[in-house]
Write a protein that holds these residues in place. Structure first.
Motif, mmCIF file in Angstrom:
data_model
loop_
_atom_site.group_PDB
_atom_site.id
_atom_site.type_symbol
_atom_site.label_atom_id
_atom_site.label_comp_id
_atom_site.label_asym_id
_atom_site.label_seq_id
_atom_site.Cartn_x
_atom_site.Cartn_y
_atom_site.Cartn_z
ATOM 1 N N LEU A 146 0.826 -1.205 0.000
ATOM 2 C CA LEU A 146 0.000 0.000 0.000
ATOM 3 C C LEU A 146 0.864 1.260 0.000
ATOM 4 O O LEU A 146 0.586 2.218 -0.728
ATOM 5 C CB LEU A 146 -0.914 0.003 1.227
ATOM 6 C CG LEU A 146 -1.834 1.226 1.384
ATOM 7 C CD1 LEU A 146 -2.750 1.367 0.188
ATOM 8 C CD2 LEU A 146 -2.641 1.120 2.672
ATOM 9 N N VAL A 147 1.931 1.242 0.816
ATOM 10 C CA VAL A 147 2.839 2.392 0.855
ATOM 11 C C VAL A 147 3.483 2.602 -0.503
ATOM 12 O O VAL A 147 3.607 3.736 -0.997
ATOM 13 C CB VAL A 147 3.913 2.192 1.941
ATOM 14 C CG1 VAL A 147 5.002 3.256 1.824
ATOM 15 C CG2 VAL A 147 3.283 2.263 3.321
ATOM 16 N N GLU A 149 0.905 4.008 -2.831
ATOM 17 C CA GLU A 149 0.642 5.415 -2.509
ATOM 18 C C GLU A 149 1.777 6.315 -2.996
ATOM 19 O O GLU A 149 1.525 7.388 -3.545
ATOM 20 C CB GLU A 149 0.459 5.569 -0.994
ATOM 21 C CG GLU A 149 -0.846 5.011 -0.478
ATOM 22 C CD GLU A 149 -0.966 5.140 1.028
ATOM 23 O OE1 GLU A 149 -2.069 4.943 1.556
ATOM 24 O OE2 GLU A 149 0.058 5.420 1.678
ATOM 25 N N ASN A 150 3.035 5.856 -2.786
ATOM 26 C CA ASN A 150 4.168 6.659 -3.254
ATOM 27 C C ASN A 150 4.177 6.771 -4.773
ATOM 28 O O ASN A 150 4.439 7.846 -5.332
ATOM 29 C CB ASN A 150 5.480 6.041 -2.763
ATOM 30 C CG ASN A 150 5.658 6.187 -1.271
ATOM 31 O OD1 ASN A 150 5.105 7.091 -0.664
ATOM 32 N ND2 ASN A 150 6.428 5.293 -0.667
ATOM 33 N N ASN A 171 1.600 6.470 -6.731
ATOM 34 C CA ASN A 171 0.472 7.311 -7.112
ATOM 35 C C ASN A 171 0.799 8.788 -6.910
ATOM 36 O O ASN A 171 0.458 9.639 -7.742
ATOM 37 C CB ASN A 171 -0.753 6.929 -6.271
ATOM 38 C CG ASN A 171 -2.007 7.669 -6.700
ATOM 39 O OD1 ASN A 171 -2.319 7.765 -7.881
ATOM 40 N ND2 ASN A 171 -2.735 8.201 -5.732
ATOM 41 N N LYS A 172 1.501 9.087 -5.811
ATOM 42 C CA LYS A 172 1.900 10.473 -5.541
ATOM 43 C C LYS A 172 2.837 10.988 -6.613
ATOM 44 O O LYS A 172 2.689 12.114 -7.104
ATOM 45 C CB LYS A 172 2.564 10.555 -4.166
ATOM 46 C CG LYS A 172 2.985 11.959 -3.769
ATOM 47 C CD LYS A 172 3.622 11.962 -2.391
ATOM 48 C CE LYS A 172 4.074 13.361 -2.003
ATOM 49 N NZ LYS A 172 4.717 13.370 -0.656
#
Length: 296
Positions: A93-94, A97-98, A100-101
């Motif tokens: 997930l991290v 998320e990274n 995606n960021k």
């Protein structure tokens, strides 16, 4: 004689019945207190029950404890497995998320490249022996990429295209040891300070900006961007931040150390800037040396 014995049995039977009736009557008359025979019978039976029940209860408790331990062990294994799955899920997930960021940051940069056509690409290969020098992306001639196009991340400039195939491109990074790779840069302010990015200090992990006129004042913390004068690198791309100001070996010009805006170590998603005007190259009408960028 036989008759006497027969009468005797009958008398004993009658006496027994009378005694039983009397005993029943006596028992029914007072139920709050047990009779002596009842007490004896109850105590004997209770003692016998205690002899068997206590070991039975002990064994039952031991078996129950063992079963509880086994169940706890199985539950502990299942919980550990779930914790491992949770940790893996958290890590994934991290990472998502990274990623995606970073992708959102790249998309946000497209508005700042209106004069250019941004081509998004993914890093597919990186040679460990040239980790700080080159990367290969998954876009090539078929996607409109040409030699000498600038390459950047969401945070800043990282290099330029030096080799193109139909479906891949090789990018030379600003952290390369190639001394012929130069980038014309500017430190914006009330008075713009021009210089050339020439070299990379691997020990410090910083770029070196040279040929700065000694009459200009440069301060630590100032931002450095591309000047865009030679036509290879677009103007205004972030390069880094000044960390130290010094002079060259002859003391005639200044040089600065620059902390790169982009992270050269972790590169996954990048963006190639396809300029609307054709970049200057050797043999073209423009003079590539005006900016100092190497077009080879």
């Amino acid at each position: 004689m036989p008759r006497f014995f027969s009468n005797k049995r009958l008398i004993l039977l009658l006496v027994g019945v009378i005694f039983l009736v009397a005993l029943i009557s006596f028992s029914l008359r007072d139920r709050q207190h047990a009779s002596l025979p009842e007490q004896i019978v109850k105590d004997v039976v209770g003692f016998g029950q205690s002899l068997f029940s206590k070991p039975a209860h002990y064994i039952t408790n031991v078996i129950g404890n063992i079963d509880g331990i086994l169940n706890t062990y199985e539950e502990n294994k299942q919980l550990k497995a779930r914790l491992d799955e949770y940790a893996a899920s958290q890590s994934a997930l991290v990472d998502v998320e990274n990623e995606n960021k970073r992708l959102r940051e790249i998309i946000g940069k497209e508005d700042n490249l209106r004069a250019y056509e941004p081509i998004q690409a993914t890093v597919i290969s990186r040679n460990p022996d040239q980790w700080e020098e080159k990367i290969i992306i998954d876009k090539g001639e078929e996607h409109g990429i040409e030699k000498n196009m600038a390459v950047m991340t969401a945070t800043g400039l990282i290099g330029k295209v030096i080799l193109v195939t139909p479906f891949t491109s090789t990018i030379e990074l600003l952290s390369t040891e190639n001394r012929n790779f130069r980038v014309a840069a500017v430190i914006p302010g009330e008075t713009e300070v021009f210089g050339l990015i020439e070299g990379y200090d691997s020990k410090r992990g910083e770029l070196i900006m040279k040929r700065i006129d000694s009459s200009f004042e440069v301060e630590v913390g100032q931002q450095v961007i591309s000047s865009g004068l030679g036509g290879i690198f677009p103007k205004g791309l972030p390069i880094g931040e000044v960390t130290e100001v010094s002079t060259d070996d002859f003391g005639l010009t200044k040089l600065t150390y620059i902390r790169p805006a982009a992270d050269f170590v972790m590169l996954d998603h990048v963006m190639v800037a396809k300029r609307q005007t054709r970049p200057f190259t050797e043999g073209s009408d423009g003079d590539n040396t005006a900016e100092g960028e190497d077009g080879s």
